[in-house]
Design a protein around this motif. Structure first.
Motif, PDB file in Angstrom:
ATOM      1  N   LYS A  31       0.835  -1.194   0.000  1.00  0.00           N
ATOM      2  CA  LYS A  31       0.000   0.000   0.000  1.00  0.00           C
ATOM      3  C   LYS A  31       0.871   1.245   0.000  1.00  0.00           C
ATOM      4  O   LYS A  31       1.964   1.274   0.567  1.00  0.00           O
ATOM      5  N   ILE A  32       0.366   2.273  -0.579  1.00  0.00           N
ATOM      6  CA  ILE A  32       1.034   3.562  -0.511  1.00  0.00           C
ATOM      7  C   ILE A  32       0.945   4.041   0.932  1.00  0.00           C
ATOM      8  O   ILE A  32      -0.057   3.826   1.602  1.00  0.00           O
ATOM      9  N   PRO A  33       1.991   4.678   1.466  1.00  0.00           N
ATOM     10  CA  PRO A  33       2.005   5.077   2.870  1.00  0.00           C
ATOM     11  C   PRO A  33       0.709   5.756   3.292  1.00  0.00           C
ATOM     12  O   PRO A  33       0.123   6.559   2.572  1.00  0.00           O
ATOM     13  N   SER A  34       0.274   5.442   4.529  1.00  0.00           N
ATOM     14  CA  SER A  34      -1.038   5.862   5.003  1.00  0.00           C
ATOM     15  C   SER A  34      -1.168   7.366   5.169  1.00  0.00           C
ATOM     16  O   SER A  34      -2.287   7.881   5.181  1.00  0.00           O
ATOM     17  N   ASP A  35      -0.054   8.091   5.315  1.00  0.00           N
ATOM     18  CA  ASP A  35      -0.157   9.523   5.511  1.00  0.00           C
ATOM     19  C   ASP A  35      -0.407  10.257   4.202  1.00  0.00           C
ATOM     20  O   ASP A  35      -0.595  11.463   4.188  1.00  0.00           O
ATOM     21  N   HIS A  36      -0.393   9.570   3.117  1.00  0.00           N
ATOM     22  CA  HIS A  36      -0.631  10.177   1.808  1.00  0.00           C
ATOM     23  C   HIS A  36      -2.096   9.949   1.451  1.00  0.00           C
ATOM     24  O   HIS A  36      -2.487   8.888   0.972  1.00  0.00           O
ATOM     25  N   THR A  37      -2.942  10.954   1.695  1.00  0.00           N
ATOM     26  CA  THR A  37      -4.385  10.802   1.499  1.00  0.00           C
ATOM     27  C   THR A  37      -4.735  10.456   0.061  1.00  0.00           C
ATOM     28  O   THR A  37      -5.554   9.574  -0.211  1.00  0.00           O
ATOM     29  N   GLY A  38      -4.085  11.158  -0.892  1.00  0.00           N
ATOM     30  CA  GLY A  38      -4.342  10.859  -2.296  1.00  0.00           C
ATOM     31  C   GLY A  38      -3.967   9.442  -2.651  1.00  0.00           C
ATOM     32  O   GLY A  38      -4.671   8.776  -3.408  1.00  0.00           O
ATOM     33  N   GLY A  39      -2.865   8.957  -2.055  1.00  0.00           N
ATOM     34  CA  GLY A  39      -2.441   7.581  -2.307  1.00  0.00           C
ATOM     35  C   GLY A  39      -3.435   6.572  -1.771  1.00  0.00           C
ATOM     36  O   GLY A  39      -3.722   5.560  -2.410  1.00  0.00           O
ATOM     37  N   LYS A  40      -4.003   6.856  -0.581  1.00  0.00           N
ATOM     38  CA  LYS A  40      -4.999   5.942  -0.002  1.00  0.00           C
ATOM     39  C   LYS A  40      -6.251   5.883  -0.865  1.00  0.00           C
ATOM     40  O   LYS A  40      -6.805   4.812  -1.115  1.00  0.00           O
ATOM     41  N   LEU A  41      -6.684   7.052  -1.315  1.00  0.00           N
ATOM     42  CA  LEU A  41      -7.867   7.083  -2.174  1.00  0.00           C
ATOM     43  C   LEU A  41      -7.631   6.340  -3.480  1.00  0.00           C
ATOM     44  O   LEU A  41      -8.508   5.643  -3.987  1.00  0.00           O
ATOM     45  N   TRP A  42      -6.418   6.514  -4.019  1.00  0.00           N
ATOM     46  CA  TRP A  42      -6.079   5.811  -5.261  1.00  0.00           C
ATOM     47  C   TRP A  42      -6.076   4.293  -5.050  1.00  0.00           C
ATOM     48  O   TRP A  42      -6.549   3.545  -5.897  1.00  0.00           O
ATOM     49  N   ASN A  43      -5.541   3.857  -3.904  1.00  0.00           N
ATOM     50  CA  ASN A  43      -5.548   2.426  -3.588  1.00  0.00           C
ATOM     51  C   ASN A  43      -6.969   1.885  -3.508  1.00  0.00           C
ATOM     52  O   ASN A  43      -7.286   0.815  -4.041  1.00  0.00           O
ATOM     53  N   ILE A  44      -7.843   2.640  -2.822  1.00  0.00           N
ATOM     54  CA  ILE A  44      -9.231   2.210  -2.674  1.00  0.00           C
ATOM     55  C   ILE A  44      -9.922   2.158  -4.031  1.00  0.00           C
ATOM     56  O   ILE A  44     -10.643   1.205  -4.351  1.00  0.00           O
ATOM     57  N   LEU A  45      -9.701   3.196  -4.837  1.00  0.00           N
ATOM     58  CA  LEU A  45     -10.309   3.236  -6.165  1.00  0.00           C
ATOM     59  C   LEU A  45      -9.813   2.086  -7.039  1.00  0.00           C
ATOM     60  O   LEU A  45     -10.602   1.416  -7.717  1.00  0.00           O
ATOM     61  N   SER A  46      -8.483   1.848  -7.011  1.00  0.00           N
ATOM     62  CA  SER A  46      -7.902   0.770  -7.813  1.00  0.00           C
ATOM     63  C   SER A  46      -8.440  -0.587  -7.375  1.00  0.00           C
ATOM     64  O   SER A  46      -8.774  -1.443  -8.203  1.00  0.00           O
ATOM     65  N   LEU A  47      -8.528  -0.789  -6.048  1.00  0.00           N
ATOM     66  CA  LEU A  47      -9.036  -2.055  -5.520  1.00  0.00           C
ATOM     67  C   LEU A  47     -10.495  -2.268  -5.925  1.00  0.00           C
ATOM     68  O   LEU A  47     -10.896  -3.369  -6.316  1.00  0.00           O
TER      69      LEU A  47
END
Length: 714
Positions: A31-47
């Motif tokens: 996962k992209i580091p949790s402190d990166h909000t955009g990265g978390k959203l991208w992970n959720i969207l990709s999943l």
């Protein structure tokens, strides 16, 4: 321990110019580091998108094969007897137990009929749940009876739709495995597309629906996906326990639904053993997998009323021997290269010897001979001596048990699958060899120095590499097993094409590596491949879906209708294994033999029944048939005058050789074979000579079948 752990565990002190980008790539697999909000959203969207695509492709595959089945047979329009005849050979036998459970007065009575069955083999009561893997038919029949769907869905549709639905599970499991390996769902999309476009070589579910492998392979794919996830680094204890549970459930269901499960899992255990010996997989997880395999198989053994063939399987002996050897031999993974090689050779010899001793001991105790025909077949197939054994020869002469035809590779190459597979397999194999040698060369105290090495192999990728190699060897040697390889080929090829590690290795070898170039290529090449597949094969798939055919087998339909109308329910029928499975399904009459060949007594009985196609006297044939209480015998012209096989492989030839008689036709015969004193029974009986009519009366005939009633002499 593998190099990848060292790379993930900490930063390399002596980093070169490319190292930061490699660190970034390794991190991006999780996962992209949790402190990166955009990265978390991208992970959720990709999943979310990836999951939706997986489900869509799974359902699409189910609908696709169901439509092909309907278009090929016009299944919705044909009569019930025609539907049942379409379940050829052993497929019809398995489906007959589902039908039997549906038609039983109660679930308890249906189960009692399976446990104390006296219609599958005449003059013998057998336990179907012990002998055959039909728990899936039992479960489906019970489900059909208790669900309020009888008014809306016929039993046969409930059955076939379940099998087609399992294809969705199969494709989703392949998709997820590829996604886990590569880190992108684009890889899963490519794997699923390859599976669909190579349907001829990846599945045969649309025309062999009840076949055991069509039940089992989806669960096997789920198990492989779970094992792939298990070998990921840095799993939390709860994640690891849940994954082990998923592996166990999938292993159990795979073992419960296919009688050949033990041989497939033996190859899987061998893959784990090889990788563990070279320190590429974490030993603790491998040990758990050995235990899970044994536990799943023993649970199935208990459900199958302690089937002795399971207890005597090589898998149980092999896994038990590995666990015993591990307790005897300590410090296998310490020492110099030569020292460790010597230890590994001794370890392999110890495990092999223990396996043979344990297996021989178990078979001696249980007096087990059910699988001896398989070993005779393997011995003859791989050139360890010719055989005249009838059972082994039956397998040797079947195309499905021969070598994989070369035209398979041309079909797989048309979709680019085989080319990409070889393109990925070669560098991955080279990497595995390098990592294995490096692991053997370094002691535990010197592992820190390995951090400087740039070539590494993740445990999950390593497992899938050895898995595809071993099952590839199996497919090359036995065509029937190609479906285990080709489906995984789709996973492995798509993973390699979308893998950062594979492209990094290849680009570094040609001195073109940069982080940005790797990222572009890993997405660009798969997208181009997908567009090519879509452009070339979409029109053909659409044409295939528009092609309409119809089931047509009037001779068999006429035979089944005649049997139902003109013979008592208690009548006993003899004939070929394949035909009798249909007789049981369509008419419910008692059989003398059937296609489920994993029993020594049945094999001996079948050889005796098949004397109707040998050169034997009418008195001998009559005596043999009556010993099994036969009332009617069905002769097939397609067997009596067979031309499908070459001389030496026709059923009548195999019988002649087994009986010590010279074969028909031009060609050589072995010097010890003698001419028979009698003509061929299936030919001579049609002449209505007194010696034959004294024992056999023809009561039915058409262009394909001849039915004779046996006289009941006192």
């Amino acid at each position: 321990m593998t190099t990848i752990r060292q790379r993930k565990g900490g930063k390399v002190p002596e980093a070169d110019e490319d190292q930061p980008s490699e660190e970034k790539n390794v991190k991006s697999e999780g996962k992209i580091p949790s402190d990166h909000t955009g990265g978390k959203l991208w992970n959720i969207l990709s999943l979310t998108v990836g999951g939706i695509v997986a489900i869509f492709l799974g359902l699409l595959t189910s609908i696709y094969v169901a439509t092909l089945h309907e278009n090929d047979l016009w299944f919705s329009n044909i009569k019930e007897v025609e539907r049942e005849i379409s379940f050829r050979t052993e497929c019809g036998l398995y489906y007959s137990y589902y039908k039997q459970m549906i038609q039983a007065a109660s679930i308890q009575q249906g189960l009692h009929g399976l446990v104390y069955d006296n219609k599958t083999e005449s003059v013998r009561t057998i336990n179907i749940l012990e002998r055959m893997n039909v728990y899936q038919e039992v479960f489906l029949s019970i489900l059909y009876r208790i669900l309020p769907i009888q008014q809306y869905l016929e039993p046969v549709y409930f059955y076939i739709y379940t099998l087609f639905g399992l294809q969705a599970v199969y494709v989703i499991a392949l998709y997820v495995t590829s996604w886990l390996l590569s880190g992108t769902w684009l890889s899963g999309l490519l794997a699923a597309c390859w599976y669909i476009t190579n349907r001829i070589d990846t599945t045969r579910v649309e025309f062999t629906i009840p076949l055991r492998e069509n039940w089992a392979l989806p669960f096997f794919a789920v198990q492989i996906a779970a094992i792939t996830y298990l070998f990921r680094s840095h799993l939390q204890p709860a994640q690891e326990r849940l994954t082990l549970l998923a592996v166990f459930v999938a292993t159990f269901l795979f073992s419960l639904t296919w009688q050949f499960n033990q041989f497939m899992m033996l190859i899987q255990a061998l893959a784990l053993f090889i990788l563990d010996c070279f320190d590429i997989l974490p030993t603790a997880k491998v040990t758990w997998l050995y235990i899970i395999q044994i536990s799943g198989l023993l649970l199935v053994c208990a459900l199958q009323f302690f089937n002795s063939m399971i207890l005597g399987s090589l898998l149980v002996s092999f896994n038990a021997s590995i666990l015993i050897a591990k307790t005897i031999q300590k410090n296998l993974k310490k020492g110099s290269l030569l020292n460790r090689l010597g230890k590994l050779i001794l370890h392999a010899l110890l495990v092999s010897s223990l396996t043979l001793l344990v297996n021989k001991f178990i078979k001696k105790i249980l007096n087990l001979e059910s699988d001896e025909h398989i070993f005779k077949f393997l011995k003859a197939k791989f050139g360890f001596g010719a055989t005249r054994d009838f059972d082994a020869s039956l397998y040797l002469c079947e195309e499905a048990f021969g070598l994989l035809p070369l035209n398979t590779f041309s079909r797989l190459s048309d979709t680019l699958l085989f080319y990409v597979y070889i393109f990925v397999l070669f560098p991955m194999t080279v990497t595995a060899v390098i990592v294995a040698l490096r692991n053997l060369s370094c002691s535990n105290q010197a592992l820190e120095k390995m951090e400087e090495c740039t070539i590494s192999l993740k445990p999950d990728a390593a497992y899938n590499l050895i898995h595809t190699i071993l099952f590839g060897c199996l497919a090359l040697s036995t065509m029937r097993m190609k479906y285990l390889w080709t489906s995984h080929m789709c996973v492995f090829a798509s993973f390699g094409l979308c893998s950062t590690e594979v492209w990094r290795l290849i680009l570094k070898c040609v001195r073109l590596y940069t982080s940005r170039r790797t990222q572009v290529i890993k997405y660009l090449i798969p997208i181009i491949t997908l567009l090519y597949i879509l452009y070339k094969f979409w029109p053909g798939i659409m044409d295939e879906l528009l092609e309409l055919r119809e089931f047509y087998d009037p001779d068999t339909v006429e035979l089944m209708n005649w049997i139902k109308s003109n013979t008592p329910n208690t009548a006993v029928f003899a004939g070929s294994m394949q035909l009798l499975a249909g007789v049981k399904l369509c008419t419910g009459r008692t059989l003398t033999n059937h296609p489920h060949y994993e029993d020594k007594h049945l094999r001996e009985r079948t050889k005796q029944i098949y004397q109707i196609y040998a050169k034997r006297s009418p008195e001998d044939v009559y005596r043999i048939l009556r010993s099994f209480s036969t009332d009617y015998v069905i002769l097939e012209d397609s067997i009596c005058y067979e031309r499908r096989h070459s001389r030496g492989c026709r059923l009548r030839d195999l019988l002649d050789i087994a009986n010590g008689h010279i074969m028909d036709g031009l060609g050589e015969n072995e010097p010890d074979l003698k001419p028979s004193l009698y003509p061929r029974f299936c030919e001579e009986i049609k002449k209505n000579l007194p010696s034959y009519t004294a024992h056999f009366t023809r009561v039915f005939q058409n262009k394909t079948f001849h039915v004779y009633k046996l006289a009941k002499h006192k």
